[in-house]
Motif scaffolding. Structure first.
Motif, PDB file in Angstrom:
ATOM      1  N   GLN A  39       0.809  -1.071   0.008  1.00 29.39           N
ATOM      2  CA  GLN A  39      -0.024  -0.060   0.070  1.00 29.39           C
ATOM      3  C   GLN A  39       0.828   1.234   0.138  1.00 29.39           C
ATOM      4  N   ARG A  41       1.573   5.031   2.130  1.00 23.78           N
ATOM      5  CA  ARG A  41       1.520   5.797   2.987  1.00 23.78           C
ATOM      6  C   ARG A  41       1.374   7.448   2.393  1.00 23.78           C
ATOM      7  N   VAL A  64      -3.180   4.931   4.883  1.00 23.85           N
ATOM      8  CA  VAL A  64      -2.671   4.323   3.610  1.00 23.85           C
ATOM      9  C   VAL A  64      -3.773   3.927   2.781  1.00 23.85           C
TER      10      VAL A  64
END
Length: 92
Positions: A39, A41, A64
């Motif tokens: 993912q 951030r 995220v």
């Protein structure tokens, strides 16, 4: 061989990434999301030249999201809201 390439640098490619800023009300916003466990951030920095000195505020959010583009878009919106709320006080 890979170890030595990482240690001493590789001539094959330059991994320096260039982040183009977005100008907003005299501030420059750099969207620079961080890849993390598949993912991204929300992260970046806000800069502004004040009295001849470049001021910088760097931040990393707890948010995220699944895509880099989404993370960069969200960072831009959060940075703009922060600028609207704080103005030059961001650097104080």
């Amino acid at each position: 061989m890979v170890f030595f390439s990482k240690l001493f640098g590789s001539n094959k490619e330059n991994n320096t990434k260039v982040v183009e800023p977005v100008e907003y009300k005299g501030f420059l916003i750099y969207q620079d999301s961080l890849a993390e466990n598949g993912q991204y951030r929300i992260a970046g920095k806000i800069t502004k030249e004040i009295e001849g000195e470049l001021k910088e505020h760097r931040f990393i959010r707890s948010d995220v999201v699944s895509g880099k583009g989404d993370a960069d878009d969200l960072m831009l919106k959060k940075a703009q809201m922060f600028i609207d709320q704080m103005g030059d006080g961001i650097f104080g």
